[in-house]
Design an enzyme around this catalytic site. Structure first.
Site, PDB file in Angstrom:
ATOM      1  N   TYR A 148    -136.388  13.999   7.819  1.00  0.00           N
ATOM      2  CA  TYR A 148    -135.216  13.722   6.963  1.00  0.00           C
ATOM      3  C   TYR A 148    -135.277  14.554   5.678  1.00  0.00           C
ATOM      4  CZ  TYR A 148    -132.105  10.813   4.032  1.00  0.00           C
ATOM      5  OH  TYR A 148    -131.122  10.359   3.188  1.00  0.00           O
ATOM      6  N   SER A 161    -130.057  13.679  -1.019  1.00  0.00           N
ATOM      7  CA  SER A 161    -130.985  12.555  -1.228  1.00  0.00           C
ATOM      8  C   SER A 161    -132.031  12.972  -2.245  1.00  0.00           C
ATOM      9  CB  SER A 161    -131.690  12.196   0.088  1.00  0.00           C
ATOM     10  OG  SER A 161    -132.746  11.292  -0.136  1.00  0.00           O
TER      11      SER A 161
HETATM   12  N1  NAP Z   1    -129.041   4.486   1.526  1.00  0.00           N
HETATM   13  C1  NAP Z   1    -129.929   5.231   0.913  1.00  0.00           C
HETATM   14  O1  NAP Z   1    -130.930   4.731   0.394  1.00  0.00           O
HETATM   15  C2  NAP Z   1    -129.699   6.723   0.795  1.00  0.00           C
HETATM   16  C3  NAP Z   1    -130.490   7.425  -0.128  1.00  0.00           C
HETATM   17  C4  NAP Z   1    -130.298   8.793  -0.241  1.00  0.00           C
HETATM   18  C5  NAP Z   1    -129.335   9.434   0.518  1.00  0.00           C
HETATM   19  N2  NAP Z   1    -128.586   8.730   1.404  1.00  0.00           N
HETATM   20  C6  NAP Z   1    -127.575   9.460   2.180  1.00  0.00           C
HETATM   21  O2  NAP Z   1    -126.371   8.739   2.160  1.00  0.00           O
HETATM   22  C7  NAP Z   1    -125.572   9.111   3.285  1.00  0.00           C
HETATM   23  C8  NAP Z   1    -124.998   7.839   3.909  1.00  0.00           C
HETATM   24  O3  NAP Z   1    -126.050   7.037   4.418  1.00  0.00           O
HETATM   25  P1  NAP Z   1    -126.079   5.452   4.243  1.00  0.00           P
HETATM   26  O4  NAP Z   1    -127.226   5.141   3.382  1.00  0.00           O
HETATM   27  O5  NAP Z   1    -124.746   4.930   3.896  1.00  0.00           O
HETATM   28  O6  NAP Z   1    -126.522   5.024   5.746  1.00  0.00           O
HETATM   29  P2  NAP Z   1    -125.755   4.282   6.913  1.00  0.00           P
HETATM   30  O7  NAP Z   1    -125.259   2.951   6.495  1.00  0.00           O
HETATM   31  O8  NAP Z   1    -126.718   4.346   8.067  1.00  0.00           O
HETATM   32  O9  NAP Z   1    -124.503   5.209   7.217  1.00  0.00           O
HETATM   33  C9  NAP Z   1    -124.670   6.442   7.844  1.00  0.00           C
HETATM   34  C10 NAP Z   1    -123.341   6.917   8.385  1.00  0.00           C
HETATM   35  O10 NAP Z   1    -123.550   8.207   8.986  1.00  0.00           O
HETATM   36  C11 NAP Z   1    -123.023   8.181  10.305  1.00  0.00           C
HETATM   37  N3  NAP Z   1    -123.705   9.115  11.179  1.00  0.00           N
HETATM   38  C12 NAP Z   1    -124.990   9.093  11.596  1.00  0.00           C
HETATM   39  N4  NAP Z   1    -125.224  10.102  12.433  1.00  0.00           N
HETATM   40  C13 NAP Z   1    -124.057  10.793  12.548  1.00  0.00           C
HETATM   41  C14 NAP Z   1    -123.654  11.917  13.289  1.00  0.00           C
HETATM   42  N5  NAP Z   1    -124.477  12.560  14.140  1.00  0.00           N
HETATM   43  N6  NAP Z   1    -122.383  12.359  13.179  1.00  0.00           N
HETATM   44  C15 NAP Z   1    -121.519  11.722  12.360  1.00  0.00           C
HETATM   45  N7  NAP Z   1    -121.828  10.628  11.649  1.00  0.00           N
HETATM   46  C16 NAP Z   1    -123.097  10.167  11.739  1.00  0.00           C
HETATM   47  C17 NAP Z   1    -123.186   6.732  10.753  1.00  0.00           C
HETATM   48  O11 NAP Z   1    -122.340   6.478  11.853  1.00  0.00           O
HETATM   49  P3  NAP Z   1    -122.729   5.420  13.028  1.00  0.00           P
HETATM   50  O12 NAP Z   1    -122.483   4.043  12.444  1.00  0.00           O
HETATM   51  O13 NAP Z   1    -121.811   5.783  14.134  1.00  0.00           O
HETATM   52  O14 NAP Z   1    -124.188   5.651  13.352  1.00  0.00           O
HETATM   53  C18 NAP Z   1    -122.769   6.012   9.482  1.00  0.00           C
HETATM   54  O15 NAP Z   1    -121.373   5.992   9.359  1.00  0.00           O
HETATM   55  C19 NAP Z   1    -126.502   9.903   4.200  1.00  0.00           C
HETATM   56  O16 NAP Z   1    -126.225  11.287   4.051  1.00  0.00           O
HETATM   57  C20 NAP Z   1    -127.879   9.596   3.661  1.00  0.00           C
HETATM   58  O17 NAP Z   1    -128.782  10.650   3.921  1.00  0.00           O
HETATM   59  C21 NAP Z   1    -128.755   7.386   1.560  1.00  0.00           C
END
Ligand code: NAP
Length: 288
Positions: A159, A146
């Site tokens: 985070y 991130s």
């Molecule tokens: N969106 C942003 O703005 C952003 C920015 C920077 C980085 N990121 C990174 O992008 C990645 C994906 O996030 P996203 O934005 O797509 O969010 P998201 O829609 O909340 O997706 C997160 C995913 O991670 C899974 N997850 C959460 N806790 C977990 C655990 N303990 N074990 C296995 N899986 C787990 C969730 O599963 P469940 O549905 O079962 O909870 C979901 O499939 C993350 O690493 C996040 O830090 C996102």
């Protein structure tokens, strides 16, 4: 560095294989399907039965993984390698959640829980996959870090520190894997449309005693942000921007160590590089 040829696993006839975690929503759900469309054999993880079924319905081989359950990591690796005949071309560590709250309001237990999911689980899975890639003499490991792993902002201490730790650990591993044919890349997205804010709300409500906090006034804005499903901005693209970086990291003969994705993230990196530190951190402290 060995290159993965399009449509093959290291020159054979089989499809290239990738394991991607956290594919129930957001970036993971999008990238799993985009990779499938682009001709990969996609093995992806989720936790709820309905999310596993949705992946299978789209031709993706779905497996249960919760990074906070070490037994599920061990089982996942055995099951995935059993399915692929012991090969894996790429790993995309992606599943994570975002614990919001001021650092002084975070219990050690809340911080440990954040690190179990976002850091220790990623390390465990990666370490279990590396021997396979070493045997193959090639592989791509991509971590969805991130911009908050580079530029910390208020109320994201849990985070941000999990992503800072990830950067340190995996960039050391990147150096240690020199000459093995295994490349390690970090993707650093800024704000991207997903469920990360709404998925973070229960963690905030569970772990932060916001009514009693010195930060209670600021927390109303944090709560509003989480309840609204995240910030609203014209600079907030969909997960396809992360997929473009992932694709490069998987296919380029020279995968980059860092992929900074989105305009705000690029601005953050530039400001950190060129502003005096005191000014840079003052600027960050004006944002929540
Ligand atoms: N969106 C942003 O703005 C952003 C920015 C920077 C980085 N990121 C990174 O992008 C990645 C994906 O996030 P996203 O934005 O797509 O969010 P998201 O829609 O909340 O997706 C997160 C995913 O991670 C899974 N997850 C959460 N806790 C977990 C655990 N303990 N074990 C296995 N899986 C787990 C969730 O599963 P469940 O549905 O079962 O909870 C979901 O499939 C993350 O690493 C996040 O830090 C996102």
């Amino acid at each position: 560095m060995a290159r993965l040829e399009a449509g093959t696993a290291g020159g054979g006839k089989e499809l290239r294989t990738i394991l991607i975690t956290g594919a129930s929503s957001g970036i993971g759900a999008h990238c799993a399907r985009a990779l499938k469309t682009d001709g990969w054999r996609v093995l992806a993880t989720a936790r709820r039965p309905e999310d596993l079924a949705a992946l299978e319905a789209d031709g993706i081989e779905a497996f249960y993984l919760d990074y906070t359950e070490p037994a599920s990591i061990e089982r996942l690796v055995a099951d995935v390698l059993g399915r692929t005949g012991g090969r894996l071309d790429a790993l995309f560590n992606n599943g994570a959640y975002a614990q919001a709250g001021a650092v002084e309001d975070l219990s050690v237990a809340a911080l440990k829980a954040q690190f179990e999911a976002n850091f220790f689980g990623w390390h465990d899975l990666t370490s279990r996959i590396v021997p396979t890639m070493r045997r193959q003499g090639q592989g791509r490991i991509v971590h969805c870090s991130s911009i908050l792993g580079i530029t910390p902002v208020m109320y994201r201490g849990a985070y941000a520190s999990s992503k800072f730790a990830l950067e340190g650990l995996m960039l050391c591993m990147r150096a240690e894997l020199q000459g093995s044919g295994i490349a390690v890349s970090m993707i650093e997205p800024g704000p991207v449309k997903s469920k990360i804010a709404s998925n973070g709300l229960p963690w905030f409500l569970k772990n932060i005693d916001y009514g009693k906090s010195a930060h209670r006034e600021a927390y109303s804005a944090q709560l509003a942000r989480l309840r609204a499903g995240g910030s609203v901005s014209r600079f907030k693209p969909g997960p396809e921007v992360v997929y473009a970086a992932l694709r490069h990291a998987l296919l380029s003969p020279r995968p980059r160590p860092h992929y900074v994705v989105t305009v705000p993230a690029r601005i953050g990196v530039l400001l950190k590089r060129f502003l005096p530190a005191a000014l840079f951190y003052r600027l960050l402290a004006s944002r929540a």
